[in-house]
Design an enzyme around this catalytic site. Sequence first.
Site, PDB file in Angstrom:
ATOM      1  CD  GLU A  91      -2.613  -1.190   2.902  1.00 29.98           C
ATOM      2  OE1 GLU A  91      -2.718   0.119   3.366  1.00 29.98           O
ATOM      3  OE2 GLU A  91      -3.065  -2.027   3.108  1.00 29.98           O
ATOM      4  CB  CYS A 104       2.679   7.062   3.766  1.00 32.26           C
ATOM      5  SG  CYS A 104       2.757   5.907   4.887  1.00 32.26           S
ATOM      6  CB  CYS A 111       5.513  -6.174   9.166  1.00 35.37           C
ATOM      7  SG  CYS A 111       6.427  -5.442  10.490  1.00 35.37           S
ATOM      8  CB  CYS A 115       3.142  -4.120  16.721  1.00 34.52           C
ATOM      9  SG  CYS A 115       4.562  -3.474  16.397  1.00 34.52           S
ATOM     10  CB  CYS A 118       0.371  -2.946  13.560  1.00 35.32           C
ATOM     11  SG  CYS A 118       0.982  -2.254  11.579  1.00 35.32           S
ATOM     12  CD  GLU A 158      11.248  -1.424  11.749  1.00 39.40           C
ATOM     13  OE1 GLU A 158      10.001  -1.086  12.361  1.00 39.40           O
ATOM     14  OE2 GLU A 158      12.141  -0.805  11.687  1.00 39.40           O
ATOM     15  CB  SER A 189       8.240   5.496  10.997  1.00 38.43           C
ATOM     16  OG  SER A 189       7.499   5.092  12.330  1.00 38.43           O
ATOM     17  CB  SER A 212       6.662   2.894  16.717  1.00 39.72           C
ATOM     18  OG  SER A 212       6.388   3.329  15.300  1.00 39.72           O
ATOM     19  CG  ASN A 288      -6.820   3.985  11.650  1.00 40.53           C
ATOM     20  OD1 ASN A 288      -8.192   3.845  11.399  1.00 40.53           O
ATOM     21  ND2 ASN A 288      -6.199   4.565  10.826  1.00 40.53           N
ATOM     22  CB  CYS A 331      -0.661   1.198   7.079  1.00 44.31           C
ATOM     23  SG  CYS A 331       0.119   1.522   5.165  1.00 44.31           S
TER      24      CYS A 331
HETATM   25  N1  SAH Z   1       7.446  -0.462  11.156  1.00 46.52           N
HETATM   26  C1  SAH Z   1       7.421   1.069  11.358  1.00 46.52           C
HETATM   27  C2  SAH Z   1       6.923   1.643  10.217  1.00 46.52           C
HETATM   28  C3  SAH Z   1       5.461   1.248   9.724  1.00 46.52           C
HETATM   29  S1  SAH Z   1       4.070   1.553  10.954  1.00 46.52           S
HETATM   30  C4  SAH Z   1       7.104   1.424  12.562  1.00 46.52           C
HETATM   31  O1  SAH Z   1       6.874   0.678  13.339  1.00 46.52           O
HETATM   32  O2  SAH Z   1       7.306   2.683  12.902  1.00 46.52           O
HETATM   33  C5  SAH Z   1       3.864   3.296  10.918  1.00 46.52           C
HETATM   34  C6  SAH Z   1       3.209   3.822  12.370  1.00 46.52           C
HETATM   35  O3  SAH Z   1       1.771   3.444  12.306  1.00 46.52           O
HETATM   36  C7  SAH Z   1       3.932   3.036  13.388  1.00 46.52           C
HETATM   37  O4  SAH Z   1       4.235   4.215  14.364  1.00 46.52           O
HETATM   38  C8  SAH Z   1       2.599   2.137  14.085  1.00 46.52           C
HETATM   39  O5  SAH Z   1       2.974   1.873  15.271  1.00 46.52           O
HETATM   40  C9  SAH Z   1       1.647   2.889  13.731  1.00 46.52           C
HETATM   41  N2  SAH Z   1       0.310   1.993  13.826  1.00 46.52           N
HETATM   42  C10 SAH Z   1       0.477   0.751  13.438  1.00 46.52           C
HETATM   43  N3  SAH Z   1      -0.857   0.253  13.516  1.00 46.52           N
HETATM   44  C11 SAH Z   1      -1.585   1.366  13.855  1.00 46.52           C
HETATM   45  C12 SAH Z   1      -3.047   1.401  14.035  1.00 46.52           C
HETATM   46  N4  SAH Z   1      -3.866   0.698  14.012  1.00 46.52           N
HETATM   47  N5  SAH Z   1      -3.471   2.834  14.535  1.00 46.52           N
HETATM   48  C13 SAH Z   1      -2.644   3.783  14.301  1.00 46.52           C
HETATM   49  N6  SAH Z   1      -1.272   3.698  14.183  1.00 46.52           N
HETATM   50  C14 SAH Z   1      -0.961   2.511  13.784  1.00 46.52           C
END
Ligand code: SAH
Length: 340
Positions: A91, A104, A111, A115, A118, A158, A189, A212, A288, A331
């Site tokens: 995406e 973005c 990944c 998390c 996510c 990541e 990020s 993050s 989100n 995302c």
């Molecule tokens: N892996 C990297 C970059 C991709 S995620 C990272 O973790 O930073 C980009 C951002 O979106 C990160 O801060 C992540 O924690 C956040 N993110 C992931 N899932 C999310 C969600 N459901 N709602 C809001 N932010 C989210």
Amino acid sequence: MININDKTIYEIENLFKERSYQKFRAKQVFRAIHVNRLNDFDEMTDLPLKMREDLKADFKFERIKVLKTFESKIDSTKKYLLELPDKNIVEAVYMDYKDRSTICISSQVGCRMGCSFCASTKNGLVRNMTASELIEEVYLLERLNGPISNIVIMGIGEPLDNFDHIKKFIEIITDPSGRNLSHRSITLSTSGLSPRIKDLADTGLDVNLALSLHYADDKKRAVYMPVAKKYSIKDLIDATDYYFDKTGRRVSFEYVVIDGVNNLTEDVENLRDLLFGKNVHINLIPLNPIEEFNHKKPGARVLEDFKQRLIKRGLNATIRRSMGIDIDASCGQLRNNYAR
Ligand code: SAH
């Protein structure tokens, strides 16, 4: 076949040297790809015909295409499902602000960070994206929307788990003889691979770094972010301090607000102990909601209240503006839905 849009200008020079082409040809081809945006040797009419034919036998262009576009009716945000050469899907998002436009981009297919909040990580990692796929992601969105001013590497994946390709991508996209994007218009990020943060500082690429963090306590962080079992918050602060010292770039700490989970008094105190007096910025992001994580989106008042409590403790916090909320698939969700 060698992938030509995956190559820095120095690599093209070496490849051309092996083939006894004059040195200036490398710059010519690099410019054709990254300034004129050609992706076909036949279009490079300033090269001798024989050379074009020889190049075609040796080199190829990696191309990606748009599978589906989702356009916001509220603002001009667009989300894209992109198909890679091997049919894998990622995406990307285009966001238009008054004075700039930001995209973005994804850095991996899937990944492996795991998390729990996510969507991108739910089916694990398929593979890394190559530097040329990352370049193409940018150029494709520019072809559709015009020149962009900023790139955030915050899509699926990541980026520091795909270090070499990301490094090369940044080198190529910032090359003054090519796209010439400034280093400070790129933000990477990371979920917090501390050794790689230091490696990134050592590259001298000087991009903006976003960490993050999301939880200011190791035990709590580890419940939602498996990577926290490997690298402690202390490791991360050491690494981000190192990043700031080396690059002079202020690190921003992302904090996805999950009401009742990480906006409690203890969290405010932990954040204060961790970050007070540091030249950092806390970026509050409303969760989100995703299917696999049973928590709601925090309301505007919850966010504002948390922000004020942080500011009162002397911390520098802002709430990230949400774009395209009507096509609000965080995302990874678009890709997962498409796969279903
Ligand atoms: N892996 C990297 C970059 C991709 S995620 C990272 O973790 O930073 C980009 C951002 O979106 C990160 O801060 C992540 O924690 C956040 N993110 C992931 N899932 C999310 C969600 N459901 N709602 C809001 N932010 C989210």
